[in-house]
Design an enzyme around this catalytic site. Structure first.
Site, PDB file in Angstrom:
ATOM      1  N   LYS A  67       0.865  -1.182   0.000  1.00 12.13           N
ATOM      2  CA  LYS A  67       0.000   0.000   0.000  1.00 12.13           C
ATOM      3  C   LYS A  67       0.895   1.223   0.000  1.00 12.13           C
ATOM      4  CE  LYS A  67      -4.470   0.855   0.135  1.00 12.13           C
ATOM      5  NZ  LYS A  67      -5.588  -0.021  -0.287  1.00 12.13           N
ATOM      6  N   ASP A 121      -7.037   4.063  -4.591  1.00  6.36           N
ATOM      7  CA  ASP A 121      -7.692   3.893  -3.290  1.00  6.36           C
ATOM      8  C   ASP A 121      -8.343   5.263  -3.009  1.00  6.36           C
ATOM      9  OD1 ASP A 121      -7.843   1.888  -0.898  1.00  6.36           O
ATOM     10  OD2 ASP A 121      -7.409   3.784   0.062  1.00  6.36           O
TER      11      ASP A 121
HETATM   12  P1  NDP Z   1     -12.989   7.423  -2.963  1.00  7.09           P
HETATM   13  O1  NDP Z   1     -11.954   8.435  -2.706  1.00  7.09           O
HETATM   14  O2  NDP Z   1     -13.495   7.217  -4.336  1.00  7.09           O
HETATM   15  O3  NDP Z   1     -14.234   7.657  -2.017  1.00  7.09           O
HETATM   16  C1  NDP Z   1     -14.105   7.714  -0.642  1.00  7.09           C
HETATM   17  C2  NDP Z   1     -15.436   8.083  -0.035  1.00  7.09           C
HETATM   18  O4  NDP Z   1     -15.365   7.977   1.379  1.00  7.09           O
HETATM   19  C3  NDP Z   1     -15.833   9.523  -0.325  1.00  7.09           C
HETATM   20  O5  NDP Z   1     -17.219   9.646  -0.327  1.00  7.09           O
HETATM   21  C4  NDP Z   1     -15.205  10.253   0.848  1.00  7.09           C
HETATM   22  O6  NDP Z   1     -15.797  11.504   1.141  1.00  7.09           O
HETATM   23  C5  NDP Z   1     -15.457   9.278   1.973  1.00  7.09           C
HETATM   24  N1  NDP Z   1     -14.400   9.408   2.991  1.00  7.09           N
HETATM   25  C6  NDP Z   1     -13.077   9.283   2.811  1.00  7.09           C
HETATM   26  N2  NDP Z   1     -12.424   9.501   3.955  1.00  7.09           N
HETATM   27  C7  NDP Z   1     -13.367   9.772   4.864  1.00  7.09           C
HETATM   28  C8  NDP Z   1     -13.322  10.074   6.236  1.00  7.09           C
HETATM   29  N3  NDP Z   1     -12.167  10.159   6.899  1.00  7.09           N
HETATM   30  N4  NDP Z   1     -14.504  10.280   6.868  1.00  7.09           N
HETATM   31  C9  NDP Z   1     -15.689  10.212   6.195  1.00  7.09           C
HETATM   32  N5  NDP Z   1     -15.789   9.926   4.894  1.00  7.09           N
HETATM   33  C10 NDP Z   1     -14.647   9.713   4.245  1.00  7.09           C
HETATM   34  O7  NDP Z   1     -12.366   6.054  -2.391  1.00  7.09           O
HETATM   35  P2  NDP Z   1     -12.847   4.564  -2.636  1.00  7.09           P
HETATM   36  O8  NDP Z   1     -14.309   4.502  -2.873  1.00  7.09           O
HETATM   37  O9  NDP Z   1     -11.928   3.969  -3.623  1.00  7.09           O
HETATM   38  O10 NDP Z   1     -12.492   3.891  -1.241  1.00  7.09           O
HETATM   39  C11 NDP Z   1     -13.443   3.756  -0.170  1.00  7.09           C
HETATM   40  C12 NDP Z   1     -12.999   2.651   0.755  1.00  7.09           C
HETATM   41  O11 NDP Z   1     -12.923   1.415   0.025  1.00  7.09           O
HETATM   42  C13 NDP Z   1     -11.610   2.826   1.380  1.00  7.09           C
HETATM   43  O12 NDP Z   1     -11.622   2.246   2.668  1.00  7.09           O
HETATM   44  C14 NDP Z   1     -10.720   1.994   0.473  1.00  7.09           C
HETATM   45  O13 NDP Z   1      -9.547   1.581   1.120  1.00  7.09           O
HETATM   46  C15 NDP Z   1     -11.635   0.829   0.167  1.00  7.09           C
HETATM   47  N6  NDP Z   1     -11.338   0.037  -1.012  1.00  7.09           N
HETATM   48  C16 NDP Z   1     -11.211   0.627  -2.246  1.00  7.09           C
HETATM   49  C17 NDP Z   1     -10.984  -0.163  -3.351  1.00  7.09           C
HETATM   50  C18 NDP Z   1     -10.923   0.410  -4.716  1.00  7.09           C
HETATM   51  O14 NDP Z   1     -10.815  -0.373  -5.664  1.00  7.09           O
HETATM   52  N7  NDP Z   1     -11.013   1.703  -4.911  1.00  7.09           N
HETATM   53  C19 NDP Z   1     -10.784  -1.609  -3.231  1.00  7.09           C
HETATM   54  C20 NDP Z   1     -11.022  -2.129  -1.911  1.00  7.09           C
HETATM   55  C21 NDP Z   1     -11.257  -1.313  -0.856  1.00  7.09           C
HETATM   56  P3  NDP Z   1     -15.104  12.860   0.623  1.00  7.09           P
HETATM   57  O15 NDP Z   1     -15.409  12.915  -0.853  1.00  7.09           O
HETATM   58  O16 NDP Z   1     -15.768  13.926   1.409  1.00  7.09           O
HETATM   59  O17 NDP Z   1     -13.637  12.736   0.908  1.00  7.09           O
HETATM   60  O1  2IT Z   2      -7.861  -1.827  -0.885  1.00  6.06           O
HETATM   61  C1  2IT Z   2      -7.780  -2.302  -2.037  1.00  6.06           C
HETATM   62  O2  2IT Z   2      -7.905  -3.508  -2.245  1.00  6.06           O
HETATM   63  C2  2IT Z   2      -7.559  -1.379  -3.155  1.00  6.06           C
HETATM   64  N1  2IT Z   2      -7.524  -0.182  -2.935  1.00  6.06           N
HETATM   65  C3  2IT Z   2      -7.345  -1.913  -4.524  1.00  6.06           C
HETATM   66  C4  2IT Z   2      -5.908  -2.325  -4.718  1.00  6.06           C
HETATM   67  C5  2IT Z   2      -5.535  -2.723  -6.125  1.00  6.06           C
HETATM   68  O3  2IT Z   2      -4.342  -3.008  -6.300  1.00  6.06           O
HETATM   69  O4  2IT Z   2      -6.382  -2.783  -7.011  1.00  6.06           O
END
Ligand code: NDP
Ligand code: 2IT
Length: 441
Positions: free
Chosen positions: A118, A158
């Site tokens: 990460k 992420d």
């Molecule tokens: P994005 O940046 O696309 O979206 C994040 C969302 O969560 C936004 O709505 C954001 O609000 C909100 N958010 C972020 N930080 C906070 C916080 N501290 N408090 C409240 N709301 C918060 O990220 P992702 O959708 O990609 O990621 C969301 C989660 O999923 C994370 O935990 C990530 O690690 C996990 N994840 C992501 C993957 C991926 O493929 N993208 C894969 C597996 C897991 P705002 O816009 O106001 O910041």
């Molecule tokens: O938390 C996760 O699994 C991710 N943000 C995706 C990682 C990746 O390599 O696609």
């Protein structure tokens, strides 16, 4: 755990993630004394290496800004280091170490050859211009590029890192390394990205949920689902749920939550999707446009305000605590499937499990994202691209396989499936066998 606490005292998220895993694999670890003879658990808990660097860049006003940059290469026992990059003001070593640790087990569960990593920065993309984002991404990769590569370490997105940022980082990597290989995943589809990668985490979580519900003969249709977040994971979770006839009754961002008691319509979803992806707007703007149907809770999470059958936390770590869990259970929630990484606190997990509801930890339920990243790597290596249908079919199979691994290692004598134990044990055993075979390195 005491030893780790003493050595890494300022890293609460990292210690929290490690404690959850160590607690649930203790019996299988003790069953094979050879593991401990090689001090395997401690080796697995401490990352292989950590890169920390300063990222200096120039903003639109000519001011020089400095951020911290990191890449944690946690474990490459079963494949190249693999995991996302997070840009958020809260990023620090503890958060990235927890994420890299979790990623190792998650990637092991996907059945693909990927180790765990990460990275990220405390840079906040919020309010930055496109050119500022580009300059930051280039400065970040200038430091990182020598330590990554298609068979070494493959970053992806992420929080705060989506297609735009991956594009800028990949472009700069390509320039520095003078090669066109798939060193990032989540790339645009015109230059090596996989179809379905944007959708994969959210869709995969819904597929995992369907597998869990099937164990109890429950249908998703008509169920009210509370989602948090409105980013990549939350949006595609909502899209898939709507297509399957479920009701999405909440979404949120870091400023607050919107509760839609009757559920989002297809038009509502399109509006939110456009607001978030094209205009980078706030969820409050959607609430303001529909005051008759929505309630907005400023600076609050949705959990205590929503009547839901299912919860899919998809924003960030520790966003659902013990009180939130009790509120959801009192409202009758029957399943929780985590889109985010470690969104439920240990107390919340204990509440869900004590109530014997279906509860899936992120490392199982959200593994679809990195799984399709693995499929992107495979396509890049062969210089081919698969259709959306092919990728979606593989994603469904992978999620079903992860679910089966959870059942195999997590089903208790009373028949209750402890998905935490199942996911941790299955993820651990594959990595542990590989580490044992490769000696002390
Ligand atoms: P994005 O940046 O696309 O979206 C994040 C969302 O969560 C936004 O709505 C954001 O609000 C909100 N958010 C972020 N930080 C906070 C916080 N501290 N408090 C409240 N709301 C918060 O990220 P992702 O959708 O990609 O990621 C969301 C989660 O999923 C994370 O935990 C990530 O690690 C996990 N994840 C992501 C993957 C991926 O493929 N993208 C894969 C597996 C897991 P705002 O816009 O106001 O910041
Ligand atoms: O938390 C996760 O699994 C991710 N943000 C995706 C990682 C990746 O390599 O696609």
């Amino acid at each position: 755990m005491d030893s780790l606490r003493g050595r890494f005292p300022g890293e609460p998220e990292y210690l929290q993630a490690v404690e959850e895993v160590v607690g649930s694999i203790a019996d299988v670890y003790d069953r094979y004394p050879a593991f401990d003879a090689q001090n395997l658990l401690e080796r697995l808990c401490i990352p292989d290496r950590v890169f920390t660097f300063r990222v200096s860049w120039v903003d639109d006003h000519g001011k020089v800004r400095n951020n911290m940059g990191y890449r944690i290469q946690h474990c490459n026992a079963i494949g190249p280091y693999k995991g996302g990059i997070r840009f958020h003001s809260s990023v620090n070593l503890s958060i990235l170490k927890f994420l890299a640790f979790e990623q190792t087990f998650k990637n092991s569960l996907t059945t693909l050859a990927m180790g765990g990593a990460k990275g990220g920065s405390d840079f906040s993309p919020r309010g930055k211009s496109d050119m500022e984002i580009m300059r930051f991404c280039q400065a970040f990769v200038t430091e990182l590029w020598r330590n990554i590569g298609p068979d070494t370490d493959v970053p992806a997105g992420d929080i705060g890192v989506g297609g735009r940022e991956v594009g800028y980082m990949y472009g700069w990597y390509k320039k520095m390394a003078r090669e066109f290989t798939g060193t990032f995943t989540g790339k645009g589809i015109d230059f090596g990205g996989s179809l379905m990668r944007p959708e994969a985490t959210g869709y995969g979580n819904v597929y995992f949920l369907l597998n869990m519900l099937a164990t109890r003969g429950i249908s998703l249709e008509g169920k009210r689902v509370a989602i948090s977040g409105s980013g990549n994971v939350a949006l595609y979770t909502a899209q898939k749920l709507l297509s399957l006839g479920a009701k999405v009754v909440s979404m949120s961002d870091s400023d607050g939550s919107v509760v839609i008691a009757d559920g989002l319509t297809a038009d509502d979803f399109e509006e939110i999707f456009e607001l978030k992806t094209m205009y980078r707007g706030r969820i409050s703007e959607f609430a303001e446009r529909h005051p008759d149907r929505c309630v907005y809770y400023r600076r609050e999470r949705p959990w205590r305000h929503v009547a839901a059958d299912i919860a899919m936390p998809s924003a960030t770590q520790n966003e659902l605590d013990g009180d939130d869990a009790r509120a959801l259970l009192a409202a009758g929630v029957i399943a929780v499937s985590e889109g985010a990484n470690m969104p439920s606190t240990p107390e919340a997990i204990r509440e869900f499990q004590a109530a014997r509801i279906l509860y899936a930890p992120g490392k199982a339920a959200n593994a679809g994202g990195v799984a399709v990243s693995g499929l992107e790597m495979a396509q890049n290596a062969q210089k081919v691209s698969w259709t959306a249908e092919e990728v979606d079919a593989k994603l469904r199979d992978i999620m079903a396989d992860i679910h089966a691994q959870c059942l195999k290692y997590g089903t208790g004598t009373d028949g209750y499936v402890n998905y935490v134990k199942g996911a941790n044990t299955a993820g651990f055993l594959k990595v542990a066998r590989a580490m044992m075979a490769q000696g002390v390195i």
